[in-house]
Design an enzyme around this catalytic site. Sequence first.
Site, short mmCIF file in Angstrom:
data_model
loop_
_atom_site.label_atom_id
_atom_site.label_comp_id
_atom_site.label_asym_id
_atom_site.label_seq_id
_atom_site.Cartn_x
_atom_site.Cartn_y
_atom_site.Cartn_z
N CYS A 9 -5.71 3.10 9.92
CA CYS A 9 -6.29 4.39 10.12
C CYS A 9 -7.67 4.60 10.36
O CYS A 9 -8.35 5.53 10.24
CB CYS A 9 -5.76 5.10 8.82
SG CYS A 9 -6.69 4.48 7.25
N PHE A 39 0.88 -1.26 -0.12
CA PHE A 39 -0.07 0.02 0.04
C PHE A 39 0.86 1.22 0.01
O PHE A 39 0.76 2.11 0.91
CB PHE A 39 -0.98 -0.04 1.23
CG PHE A 39 -1.90 -1.28 1.43
CD1 PHE A 39 -2.84 -1.56 0.67
CD2 PHE A 39 -1.42 -2.23 2.21
CE1 PHE A 39 -3.69 -2.35 1.04
CE2 PHE A 39 -2.01 -3.22 2.44
CZ PHE A 39 -3.13 -3.38 1.79
N1 SAH Z 1 1.91 4.44 2.84
C1 SAH Z 1 1.40 5.36 1.84
C2 SAH Z 1 -0.04 5.77 2.08
C3 SAH Z 1 -0.94 4.69 1.67
S1 SAH Z 1 -2.69 5.09 1.52
C4 SAH Z 1 2.44 6.90 2.24
O1 SAH Z 1 2.84 6.80 3.48
O2 SAH Z 1 2.07 7.76 1.79
C5 SAH Z 1 -3.28 3.64 0.89
C6 SAH Z 1 -2.88 3.15 -0.47
O3 SAH Z 1 -3.41 1.51 -0.66
C7 SAH Z 1 -3.43 3.97 -1.38
O4 SAH Z 1 -2.32 4.31 -2.31
C8 SAH Z 1 -4.22 2.96 -2.49
O5 SAH Z 1 -4.09 3.09 -3.71
C9 SAH Z 1 -3.88 1.82 -2.02
N2 SAH Z 1 -4.75 0.60 -2.07
C10 SAH Z 1 -5.97 0.34 -1.61
N3 SAH Z 1 -6.33 -1.00 -1.74
C11 SAH Z 1 -5.46 -1.76 -2.24
C12 SAH Z 1 -5.08 -3.10 -2.57
N4 SAH Z 1 -6.05 -3.93 -2.50
N5 SAH Z 1 -4.19 -3.38 -3.08
C13 SAH Z 1 -2.97 -2.51 -3.55
N6 SAH Z 1 -3.17 -1.17 -3.04
C14 SAH Z 1 -4.37 -0.76 -2.54
#
Ligand code: SAH
Length: 394
Positions: free
Chosen positions: A337, A225
């Site tokens: 979160c 993520f």
């Molecule tokens: N760690 C990041 C913030 C993550 S926000 C930072 O510090 O900037 C959560 C992210 O998860 C988003 O970018 C979204 O696109 C992604 N996401 C959501 N569901 C997902 C999934 N099932 N598989 C892969 N990515 C996913």
Amino acid sequence: MLVLAPGREKSLLRRHVWIFSGAIADVEGEAAPGDNVTVVDSKHRFLARAAWSPASQLSARVWTFDSEETIDADFFRRRIEAAVEYRKFLKLDAPEGGCRLVHSEGDALPGLVVDRYGEYLVVQFLSAGVERFRAEIVAALQEVTGAKGIYERSDTSIRAKEGLEERKGLLAGTEPPNPVVIVENGAKYAVDVRHGQKSGFYFDQRDSRAAVAALSAGKRVLNAFSYTGGFGVAALLAGAEHVVNIDSSAPALKLARHNLEMNRIAPTRCENLEGDVFTELRRLTEAGEKFDLIILDPPKFIESRNALVKGCRAYQDIARLGFGLLVPGGVLVNFSCSGLMTPELFQKITADAALEAGVSGRFIRHLEQSPDHPTSPAVPEGFYLKGLATRIDL
Ligand code: SAH
């Protein structure tokens, strides 16, 4: 005027700022959405002045408990000044840096979110009250910060609960460049403030990115993520050997690659995988891959109480898969979160995931949202982000 039902003044006497529809016995006189209303108890004693939001279950949000205070341009200037002063106190005022400048209830401005990206501000008006005063708020932000440009990102479905349409676009000054570049703990990050998630960047993870960086030297890191690769860049600059970023968003990974270039990190040190984390973690497991450090920073899995059990299961599943992908002595850093997930429950879920994965270890760090996302003592619901670093045994 809002007259509360008998006994329903208790939370306001403890300075909580939310008034739910069920607490209101009577609405006297006329009030339009966003109007200032006086709130009184069942015996008509003054309690607060609040913003009226009839479309929402959360029918009013308190501006002030002081009967002498008027809600006008000056009021917003004072609250914004206080918010800006607090970020100076945190030493988050470097001109090339960024931070959350106004954090809603945490800064006594319910419904207002402002993020600073260098010389530009990105604003979200998330309640009828702040929507009503948008002109005053923009003017105050301009006056207090001297921002070059103020851009609106109220394109979020939360607004529907307040009966508001989604909005976005330039509010004042000049258009922010695309991308805006900010510096955080020595790392450069490119941010797309027009299309990025939230207002473009997850400032709430600043301190956790630093915590992860401190564990990264010489390590093989999996950043699941990843969004635009924030944790990955921090880890690589701190000497990580290799990082794998996984995210389902192609635009986010494009910026992640840009971030590598800007920080002069050799592309061979980082792989950016577009895909579903659940699927990819299983694939990596089957392929026999192992990592020294794994970050799991998923989106909110629990949007409402109804989703609690299912959401908890999802947090536990990815943590179990994560633990299974660690070398002995490796570290899992997982986050939630979801405001409805308490720190105790998150710790239990992580412990259960370790059990399921058949590993033992130690909790080595308890993490939380960075302090530019403060929680009002009176509104504990403002605390939402928690994380745990767990080192498994050798
Ligand atoms: N760690 C990041 C913030 C993550 S926000 C930072 O510090 O900037 C959560 C992210 O998860 C988003 O970018 C979204 O696109 C992604 N996401 C959501 N569901 C997902 C999934 N099932 N598989 C892969 N990515 C996913």
